[in-house]
Design a protein around this motif. Structure first.
Motif, PDB file in Angstrom:
ATOM      1  N   ASN A 179       0.813  -1.228   0.000  1.00 13.29           N
ATOM      2  CA  ASN A 179       0.000   0.000   0.000  1.00 13.29           C
ATOM      3  C   ASN A 179       0.847   1.278   0.000  1.00 13.29           C
ATOM      4  O   ASN A 179       0.488   2.278   0.615  1.00 13.29           O
ATOM      5  N   VAL A 180       1.981   1.226  -0.677  1.00 10.51           N
ATOM      6  CA  VAL A 180       2.827   2.420  -0.824  1.00 10.51           C
ATOM      7  C   VAL A 180       2.771   2.845  -2.288  1.00 10.51           C
ATOM      8  O   VAL A 180       2.967   2.024  -3.190  1.00 10.51           O
ATOM      9  N   GLY A 181       2.475   4.116  -2.519  1.00 13.04           N
ATOM     10  CA  GLY A 181       2.419   4.631  -3.891  1.00 13.04           C
ATOM     11  C   GLY A 181       3.820   4.932  -4.408  1.00 13.04           C
ATOM     12  O   GLY A 181       4.677   5.396  -3.652  1.00 13.04           O
ATOM     13  N   THR A 182       4.043   4.634  -5.686  1.00 14.19           N
ATOM     14  CA  THR A 182       5.383   4.847  -6.248  1.00 14.19           C
ATOM     15  C   THR A 182       5.311   5.503  -7.624  1.00 14.19           C
ATOM     16  O   THR A 182       4.316   5.379  -8.330  1.00 14.19           O
ATOM     17  N   CYS A 183       6.396   6.161  -7.987  1.00 12.96           N
ATOM     18  CA  CYS A 183       6.577   6.563  -9.378  1.00 12.96           C
ATOM     19  C   CYS A 183       8.039   6.327  -9.742  1.00 12.96           C
ATOM     20  O   CYS A 183       8.948   6.885  -9.087  1.00 12.96           O
ATOM     21  N   ALA A 184       8.266   5.463 -10.724  1.00 14.16           N
ATOM     22  CA  ALA A 184       9.637   5.234 -11.212  1.00 14.16           C
ATOM     23  C   ALA A 184      10.128   6.528 -11.855  1.00 14.16           C
ATOM     24  O   ALA A 184       9.348   7.237 -12.503  1.00 14.16           O
ATOM     25  N   LEU A 185      11.396   6.836 -11.646  1.00 17.54           N
ATOM     26  CA  LEU A 185      11.975   8.058 -12.226  1.00 17.54           C
ATOM     27  C   LEU A 185      13.243   7.681 -12.987  1.00 17.54           C
ATOM     28  O   LEU A 185      14.150   7.061 -12.420  1.00 17.54           O
ATOM     29  N   ASN A 186      13.268   8.059 -14.256  1.00 14.78           N
ATOM     30  CA  ASN A 186      14.391   7.644 -15.106  1.00 14.78           C
ATOM     31  C   ASN A 186      15.712   8.234 -14.633  1.00 14.78           C
ATOM     32  O   ASN A 186      15.758   9.345 -14.100  1.00 14.78           O
ATOM     33  N   LEU A 187      16.757   7.469 -14.829  1.00  9.56           N
ATOM     34  CA  LEU A 187      18.108   8.019 -14.641  1.00  9.56           C
ATOM     35  C   LEU A 187      18.848   7.919 -15.969  1.00  9.56           C
ATOM     36  O   LEU A 187      19.959   7.377 -16.044  1.00  9.56           O
ATOM     37  N   LYS A 218      31.616   4.043  -7.140  1.00 11.59           N
ATOM     38  CA  LYS A 218      31.773   4.199  -8.590  1.00 11.59           C
ATOM     39  C   LYS A 218      31.532   2.898  -9.347  1.00 11.59           C
ATOM     40  O   LYS A 218      31.246   2.915 -10.542  1.00 11.59           O
ATOM     41  N   SER A 219      31.664   1.764  -8.673  1.00 10.71           N
ATOM     42  CA  SER A 219      31.481   0.479  -9.359  1.00 10.71           C
ATOM     43  C   SER A 219      30.008   0.156  -9.585  1.00 10.71           C
ATOM     44  O   SER A 219      29.676  -0.840 -10.220  1.00 10.71           O
ATOM     45  N   GLU A 220      29.107   0.981  -9.041  1.00 12.97           N
ATOM     46  CA  GLU A 220      27.676   0.707  -9.210  1.00 12.97           C
ATOM     47  C   GLU A 220      27.064   1.598 -10.283  1.00 12.97           C
ATOM     48  O   GLU A 220      27.415   2.763 -10.396  1.00 12.97           O
ATOM     49  N   VAL A 221      26.144   1.006 -11.050  1.00 13.52           N
ATOM     50  CA  VAL A 221      25.413   1.762 -12.066  1.00 13.52           C
ATOM     51  C   VAL A 221      24.120   2.262 -11.433  1.00 13.52           C
ATOM     52  O   VAL A 221      23.369   1.458 -10.859  1.00 13.52           O
ATOM     53  N   ALA A 222      23.860   3.565 -11.526  1.00 11.80           N
ATOM     54  CA  ALA A 222      22.594   4.102 -11.001  1.00 11.80           C
ATOM     55  C   ALA A 222      21.518   3.854 -12.051  1.00 11.80           C
ATOM     56  O   ALA A 222      21.578   4.396 -13.153  1.00 11.80           O
ATOM     57  N   LEU A 223      20.559   2.992 -11.726  1.00 17.07           N
ATOM     58  CA  LEU A 223      19.601   2.529 -12.736  1.00 17.07           C
ATOM     59  C   LEU A 223      18.329   3.363 -12.799  1.00 17.07           C
ATOM     60  O   LEU A 223      17.878   3.723 -13.875  1.00 17.07           O
ATOM     61  N   MET A 224      17.741   3.588 -11.651  1.00 18.92           N
ATOM     62  CA  MET A 224      16.543   4.442 -11.623  1.00 18.92           C
ATOM     63  C   MET A 224      16.276   4.921 -10.211  1.00 18.92           C
ATOM     64  O   MET A 224      16.812   4.380  -9.241  1.00 18.92           O
ATOM     65  N   MET A 225      15.461   5.966 -10.122  1.00 17.41           N
ATOM     66  CA  MET A 225      14.978   6.410  -8.820  1.00 17.41           C
ATOM     67  C   MET A 225      13.528   5.955  -8.700  1.00 17.41           C
ATOM     68  O   MET A 225      12.871   5.722  -9.724  1.00 17.41           O
ATOM     69  N   VAL A 226      13.060   5.854  -7.474  1.00 15.64           N
ATOM     70  CA  VAL A 226      11.627   5.615  -7.252  1.00 15.64           C
ATOM     71  C   VAL A 226      11.176   6.618  -6.189  1.00 15.64           C
ATOM     72  O   VAL A 226      11.734   6.640  -5.089  1.00 15.64           O
ATOM     73  N   ALA A 227      10.211   7.469  -6.560  1.00 10.05           N
ATOM     74  CA  ALA A 227       9.615   8.374  -5.572  1.00 10.05           C
ATOM     75  C   ALA A 227       8.488   7.604  -4.907  1.00 10.05           C
ATOM     76  O   ALA A 227       7.748   6.880  -5.581  1.00 10.05           O
ATOM     77  N   LEU A 228       8.355   7.729  -3.587  1.00 13.49           N
ATOM     78  CA  LEU A 228       7.285   6.971  -2.921  1.00 13.49           C
ATOM     79  C   LEU A 228       6.613   7.780  -1.829  1.00 13.49           C
ATOM     80  O   LEU A 228       7.194   8.711  -1.266  1.00 13.49           O
ATOM     81  N   GLY A 229       5.388   7.403  -1.545  1.00 17.02           N
ATOM     82  CA  GLY A 229       4.620   8.098  -0.513  1.00 17.02           C
ATOM     83  C   GLY A 229       3.242   7.495  -0.360  1.00 17.02           C
ATOM     84  O   GLY A 229       2.942   6.442  -0.947  1.00 17.02           O
ATOM     85  N   ASN A 230       2.424   8.183   0.426  1.00 16.59           N
ATOM     86  CA  ASN A 230       1.070   7.675   0.700  1.00 16.59           C
ATOM     87  C   ASN A 230       0.099   7.979  -0.437  1.00 16.59           C
ATOM     88  O   ASN A 230       0.229   8.992  -1.121  1.00 16.59           O
ATOM     89  N   PHE A 231      -0.890   7.111  -0.575  1.00 20.58           N
ATOM     90  CA  PHE A 231      -1.975   7.343  -1.538  1.00 20.58           C
ATOM     91  C   PHE A 231      -3.001   8.307  -0.944  1.00 20.58           C
ATOM     92  O   PHE A 231      -3.385   8.135   0.214  1.00 20.58           O
ATOM     93  N   PRO A 232      -3.478   9.268  -1.737  1.00 20.60           N
ATOM     94  CA  PRO A 232      -4.663  10.016  -1.278  1.00 20.60           C
ATOM     95  C   PRO A 232      -5.917   9.164  -1.501  1.00 20.60           C
ATOM     96  O   PRO A 232      -5.823   8.109  -2.147  1.00 20.60           O
ATOM     97  N   GLU A 233      -7.041   9.625  -0.996  1.00 24.43           N
ATOM     98  CA  GLU A 233      -8.302   8.883  -1.181  1.00 24.43           C
ATOM     99  C   GLU A 233      -8.651   8.749  -2.658  1.00 24.43           C
ATOM    100  O   GLU A 233      -9.159   7.729  -3.117  1.00 24.43           O
ATOM    101  N   SER A 234      -8.373   9.817  -3.393  1.00 29.28           N
ATOM    102  CA  SER A 234      -8.721   9.829  -4.815  1.00 29.28           C
ATOM    103  C   SER A 234      -7.643  10.622  -5.549  1.00 29.28           C
ATOM    104  O   SER A 234      -7.119  11.605  -5.020  1.00 29.28           O
ATOM    105  N   PHE A 235      -7.290  10.190  -6.749  1.00 28.20           N
ATOM    106  CA  PHE A 235      -6.184  10.859  -7.459  1.00 28.20           C
ATOM    107  C   PHE A 235      -6.273  10.575  -8.948  1.00 28.20           C
ATOM    108  O   PHE A 235      -6.899   9.590  -9.369  1.00 28.20           O
ATOM    109  N   TYR A 236      -5.658  11.437  -9.721  1.00 25.11           N
ATOM    110  CA  TYR A 236      -5.595  11.216 -11.166  1.00 25.11           C
ATOM    111  C   TYR A 236      -4.325  10.445 -11.509  1.00 25.11           C
ATOM    112  O   TYR A 236      -3.286  10.633 -10.882  1.00 25.11           O
TER     113      TYR A 236
END
Ligand SMILES: Cc1cc2nc3c(=O)[nH]c(=O)nc-3n(C[C@H](O)[C@H](O)[C@H](O)COP(=O)(O)O)c2cc1C
Length: 336
Positions: free
Chosen positions: A271-279, A297-315
């Motif tokens: 029940n956690v809302g997410t949005c993948a964010l390109n890197l 430096k040996s790691e590749v940064a692949l993507m970010m994910v923003a996360l948070g609570n869901f509102p009752e209703s959303f677009y």
């Protein structure tokens, strides 16, 4: 500047210049990725660290566990690899001591010995060596080898994945409020079940809380208007030390993509809302992000994910999908 040039030179010249510039940028990025891959990946690096040798143990014990999981393993299969793994475990122990990976390697070797013994091949020399290693082992992990699974156990865990997948949307309207770290830890535990090449598990998740995430989001170009409302931001990376020669040059992105999808689904299940964010960054910008985020430096940064609570209703965006007939192609061999 770009606008001025565009005005004073013919359109077709501008387009050619643009293409040339992009080609130069592409070459620079590929060149730097190649340099990075040759600096850190297993077979190309000059400096093998514990992570390299640990991944190498996994690579070899996986060959043995895989052999044991086949329908009819050949008695005495892969003996050369078995002795090679034995040597690798000794080298690993001498350099870094005994740990879980050494123990799983030893357990796998014992499973191999037992399989052969059960099929009337007693590899006595191997057994003596394994018993010697057992004396120095200090880890109580019991896994290593194969496990028998009953179909009914898998069936009882089935969910309606179609409904679940269709109920996931990228959320860009976070409700204020904290997502406890325990939920993120749980999502990582779930995502760790994601398959990875030879089970090398290259991925890592960095969590940035509400005090740090805004500085991190500045490195990303697709979060305006909603990133500020996220409670936390993740960066998912893959470690190039886990990959081997030239053929595995893209494996970080494949394993990392699978892992990232699992994290997103796992968070959705909690029940956690997410949005993948390109890197999709220029190599210099990726370096800056990693420096800021304290990512090696040996790691590749692949993507970010923003996360948070869901509102009752959303677009959400409609983001219509392509027609399945254009995605699925059945190659019918019956007429050839
Ligand atoms: C790797 C990746 C990067 C993405 N980057 C962004 C981004 O920077 N900003 C954004 O608003 N959405 C981003 N998205 C979300 C996509 O726009 C979204 O997944 C797509 O439109 C499908 O919609 P859905 O996730 O709601 O099903 C990204 C998705 C993926 C998988």
């Amino acid at each position: 500047m770009k606008k001025i040039i565009k005005k004073i030179i013919p359109h077709f010249v501008f387009e050619r210049l643009k293409r040339l510039l992009n080609l130069i940028k592409l070459n620079k990025n590929y060149f730097n990725e190649m340099r990075r891959y040759s600096k850190y990946s297993f077979e190309l690096t000059k400096n093998k660290t514990q992570r390299h040798l640990e991944s190498n143990l996994i690579f070899f014990y996986h060959k043995i566990e895989k052999g044991l999981s086949l329908p009819n393993p050949r008695v005495g299969f892969g003996e050369k690899k078995v002795y090679h793994l034995l040597e690798l475990v000794k080298v690993y122990y001498n350099r870094f001591g005994w740990d879980k990976t050494a123990q799983v390697s030893l357990n796998t070797l014992f499973a191999y010995y037992k399989f052969n013994k059960d099929h009337n091949l007693d590899l006595k020399d191997l057994y003596i060596e394994l018993e010697e290693l057992k004396k120095i082992s200090t880890n109580n992990t019991t896994v290593g080898g194969v496990t028998n699974i009953n179909l009914k156990d898998i069936e009882s865990a089935r969910i309606n994945f179609k409904d679940f997948a269709n109920s996931r949307y990228s959320l860009r309207a976070f409700l204020p409020g904290e997502i406890p770290l325990s939920k993120i830890r749980e999502s990582v535990e779930i995502a760790q079940k994601t398959p990875s090449v030879c089970n090398r598990q290259s991925c890592k998740v960095y969590v940035f809380d509400k005090y740090r995430k805004d500085a991190i989001l500045k490195h990303q170009n697709g979060n305006s208007g909603f990133g500020k409302d996220a409670d936390k931001v993740l960066i998912i990376t893959a470690n190039l030390k886990d990959f081997r020669g030239p053929k595995e040059r893209n494996q970080a992105y494949i394993d990392g993509g699978l892992f990232s999808m699992s994290i997103i689904y796992a968070l959705h299940s909690l029940n956690v809302g997410t949005c993948a964010l390109n890197l999709s960054l220029d190599y210099r910008d990726e370096e800056k992000l990693k420096e800021d985020a304290k990512i090696p430096k040996s790691e590749v940064a692949l993507m970010m994910v923003a996360l948070g609570n869901f509102p009752e209703s959303f677009y959400v965006t409609d983001s219509p999908r392509r027609n399945t007939k254009d995605v699925l192609k059945v190659i019918d061999g019956s007429s050839s």
